[in-house]
Design an enzyme around this catalytic site. Sequence first.
Site, mmCIF file in Angstrom:
data_model
loop_
_atom_site.group_PDB
_atom_site.id
_atom_site.type_symbol
_atom_site.label_atom_id
_atom_site.label_comp_id
_atom_site.label_asym_id
_atom_site.label_seq_id
_atom_site.Cartn_x
_atom_site.Cartn_y
_atom_site.Cartn_z
ATOM 1 N N LYS A 1 -16.196 12.074 -9.762
ATOM 2 C CA LYS A 1 -15.370 12.513 -10.888
ATOM 3 C C LYS A 1 -14.283 11.487 -11.157
ATOM 4 O O LYS A 1 -13.313 11.374 -10.419
ATOM 5 C CB LYS A 1 -14.725 13.879 -10.595
ATOM 6 C CG LYS A 1 -14.319 14.546 -11.908
ATOM 7 C CD LYS A 1 -13.146 15.470 -11.820
ATOM 8 C CE LYS A 1 -11.811 14.854 -12.094
ATOM 9 N NZ LYS A 1 -11.597 14.038 -13.267
ATOM 10 N N GLU B 1 -5.621 9.682 -0.306
ATOM 11 C CA GLU B 1 -4.620 8.627 -0.456
ATOM 12 C C GLU B 1 -3.648 9.099 -1.513
ATOM 13 O O GLU B 1 -4.034 9.324 -2.656
ATOM 14 C CB GLU B 1 -5.283 7.335 -0.947
ATOM 15 C CG GLU B 1 -6.072 6.602 0.102
ATOM 16 C CD GLU B 1 -5.189 6.092 1.223
ATOM 17 O OE1 GLU B 1 -3.983 5.848 0.978
ATOM 18 O OE2 GLU B 1 -5.691 5.968 2.348
ATOM 19 N N CYS C 1 0.209 2.978 -6.710
ATOM 20 C CA CYS C 1 0.826 3.749 -5.629
ATOM 21 C C CYS C 1 1.600 2.825 -4.711
ATOM 22 O O CYS C 1 2.541 3.232 -4.046
ATOM 23 C CB CYS C 1 -0.205 4.568 -4.870
ATOM 24 S SG CYS C 1 -1.647 3.633 -4.420
ATOM 25 N N GLU D 1 8.525 9.951 -6.593
ATOM 26 C CA GLU D 1 7.646 8.911 -7.122
ATOM 27 C C GLU D 1 7.671 8.978 -8.640
ATOM 28 O O GLU D 1 7.494 10.051 -9.217
ATOM 29 C CB GLU D 1 6.215 9.111 -6.617
ATOM 30 C CG GLU D 1 5.345 7.943 -6.965
ATOM 31 C CD GLU D 1 3.919 8.065 -6.451
ATOM 32 O OE1 GLU D 1 3.333 7.046 -6.103
ATOM 33 O OE2 GLU D 1 3.379 9.193 -6.424
#
Length: 1003
Positions: free
Chosen positions: A677, A760, A794, A892
């Site tokens: 996906k 992750e 990231c 973040e």
Amino acid sequence: MQQIGRGLLKQSLAAEPTAVSPEWWTQQAGEWATHDDDLKVRLFRLVDCMPMLDDPTTLGRHLREYIDDDVIRRLPPSLRLAIQAARSGLLAPLAARAIRAAVLAQARRFIAGSNPAEASRAALAQRRRHRGFTLDLLGEAVASESEADAYADAYTRLLTELPRLAAAWPADPLVDDGPDGPMPRVNVSLKLSALDCQFDAIDPLGTSHRVLARLRPLWRLARAHAAQVHIDMESHATKDLTLAIFRQIAMEEEFRDWPHCGVVVQCYLRESLRDLESLAAWARDRGTPVWVRLVKGAYWDFETVHAEAAGWPVPVWQQKWQTDACYEAATTFVMEHATTLRPALGSHNLRSLAHGMAVAEHLDVDRRGIEMQMLHGMGDPEKEAVTAAGWRLRIYMPYGELVPGMAYLVRRLLENSSNDSFLRAGFVKHVPPAALLAAPGPAASVHAAAEDAAAEDAAAEDTAVAAGPLAATGFHNEPLADFSVDASRRCMQEAVERLAARFAAGPVAIPRVIDGQRVESGETFSRHDPSDHDRVIAHVAAATPADALRAVKVALQALPAWQGLGWEWRADILEKAAGIMRRRRFELAAIEVFEVGKPWREADADVAEAIDFCCYYAHEARRLGQPARVDLPGEENTTEWLPRGVAVVIAPWNFPLAILAGMTTAALVTGNTVVMKPAEQSSLTGLRLHELLLEAGVPPAALAFLPGRGEEVGPTLVSHPDAAVVAFTGSRAVGMAIHAQAATASAAAGSRQVKRVIAEMGGKNAIIVDDDADLDEAVVAVVQSAFGFQGQKCSACSRVVVLDRVHDAFVRRLSEAVKSLRVGPAAEPGTRVGPLVDAEALDRVRSFIDVGRRTAREVAAVDVGPLAGRGWFVGPHLFTDVDPAGTLGQEEIFGPVLAVFRVSDFRQAIELVNGTPYGLTAGVFSRSPSHLHEAAAALQAGNVYLNRGITGALVRRQPFGGYRMSGSGSKAGGPEYLQQFLVARTVTENTLRRGFAPPRRAE
Ligand SMILES: Cc1cc2nc3c(=O)[nH]c(=O)nc-3n(C[C@H](O)[C@H](O)[C@H](O)COP(=O)(O)OP(=O)(O)OC[C@H]3O[C@@H](n4cnc5c(N)ncnc54)[C@H](O)[C@@H]3O)c2cc1C
């Protein structure tokens, strides 16, 4: 040639002992250093950071760290005493200061002054010795527009003031008489990279435009004031662009008939003769000659290391004699074309110069149209000899501040201490004249090589050790495209144009594909180009929970056949997929440019990483495919790895090909079947990956493609009782939700397995800038790490922690650099910061910026102007006075927003970096070995980077992944990654029957 050479050499040697490097630092320290690589590295590193060490405590600490007890024992007695005094005892501060003063004095030997007044006095002193000069303002690649302006302004002042003074200088025929009348008395050399902070060969048009805007006024001024301008040559990556800009300006109407300009050709480059030929043809066409300074080149070590690390062809000759031979061939060429290319021989090698003089005499070239050139502070006795022989000699005189001067000093030290240096061979090692003046050839390098044979053997061993493990694995990282090469730029440009034309014909229909069947019916959604809302890229047929159920069912059924193909077969398929990606790399990169707004270089790197994953996991699969055996007499044990089952791969859009390919191929090669996906923002890239994996040989039933909205199909896939593995990369919120869903499903009644979740997640990554850091490098790396792909990685840096002593200087430079970043559509090669991925991201980032404005101090904000109406653009933002525990310090952001923190000492810096729940990447810029050591040990991050940016991990070299709230898997692109998709099964057989055991199997 021999006669001329012996004459020059005799006279130069007679002038000893003030030979080349009279002061102890270059000669003595350089001498010890050449025999001791470790010492050389330590000394040069210490020299490099000296200007920053202006307080006795820091200075003392650095001296102790670089010159530790082991090094002290290796030093000669005189130096040992001085350093010991500086390291300890009452006199330590005094001695440390004396050492610093000595190093800086050494740097000043190569520098003609710190300001124009001192430089002009030094220049005049050269004229009194019947030598010309060319002044060069120290400073190389600049980090901001204001630094580029300052560089241009300094030349403006120089070209305005010095010619006035020069007019009053007494004439000197040797220096002033040119081939067509008087030579300009004032001569300056400048570096084009200092005239544009985005100087980059990826964008020749934009770069030329900006450089010329600053260069033209300087040329005008020089022309009006009878001065000469020479363009220096820097790294190979910018060579073609530098030559192109030089040609362009020299061809402009107002300069076409101006002979007082010149450029450099570096003969250590393999392509230098070709460049000279095309320069000659161009100059003939121009109709007015230009000067060509032939040098060997000052960046040999850099060019070699850089190309090798990037996997690119090394552009410089690898044998010294080849460079020398090339220099002589180039000299002959320019002498033969001296009416169009005025020869300027920049060398301290008397063989090279004598050869040039002999060729000039042989061809009867007018001496007034030739000059010899040497560097300030080097080879002074040679200078006397050349002038006495009646040749015009011009001295290259850098001036300016010491900090930028250190890069120049280190280049000179490297040159002086090189085994292959002519100066060292002639004036330090006293190699006999016959060898010094021998024609370049394999034998000629013997004079230098023989005496250091042992050292070279050791070096060769080092190389073997370094190359060993790499070669042994059979894996090499895919080289990134070198966009300084015209062909790479053209390929990418064509791919971008082809794709734009394709989209103009209408959006691509993205089906979901299960068992090889494409389904386009049902709800669809559109994907727009983030750089341009109006361009619709794709219509995506969104997958439904029913699709998810069917996809898992098919995948489950496909398992035995796929597993049965075996490891080798599956590894081959991955390598075939890598081959397809390699063939279509520009097309794939172009899709990313339009689909997620990745600038060229970032898009290309993503494709290269995808290729790396395929090749590395294929390689790792072959290793794991071999069962591990432990056999004893009477007992045999075999451990083998088995696939877990159906793997669900849920990928992000920020590395749309690499991460999706990495997770998918890892699952496939280990024998699992996969429901893939992609992120809804990058379905087209996902579709292309799906297609190419099938083309490479993955059976359609083993790989389903389910584009669509994560919240719709994600929970169905994750909770499905037959989904054995969930491999996810994305946000912490979704990652934790997946963990929870998987745990609940695993614990549910009837469940037959504990799902393996590999997640992750995000990061709140930081870089520390220590108070002895190289700020030039730190600014560039922080900008790249924070704003590369708009901060949507990231691994991106979103916090910089700066030591108090350098905080203000660093923030000043950083904010200027941020303000200079070029925001633009991703399809334009000069774009440094593209758009955000979608409207939602834009809203989120804007809300963080609002928080920043309310709670911190905004020191830089780039306004995107009309781009705001065209795409999802937001300019880079920089905040200081940020609360480490507040929103900007903890959350973040995933956008171009960077927070700066001030700390009083290094320990506090580490605590601040570690003070978030994340642990993904972290970095430090420092020149203190103990601080680097401390950071390496104490920074809580999966990937810690010392003295470099914190993004761009390479497969196998930097296995990537974090811990704490940044992730729950083992590192992608590392040796443990594949095991997560496997279960280990051990079979033990008792082979003893009635006391009889078969012989042991060979291992
Ligand atoms: C006036 C002037 C201007 C200059 N401007 C520039 C400039 O714009 N750009 C620039 O790059 N440099 C420039 N230089 C620096 C110059 O490149 C170096 O000083 C020069 O290379 C030293 O060469 P040499 O002939 O004096 O000494 P040599 O000792 O004969 O040669 C040393 C050179 O050989 C080469 N070399 C060393 N080892 C090897 C090897 N294993 N294989 C192949 N080649 C090797 C290296 O280039 C090294 O610099 C300039 C120098 C002068 C004098």
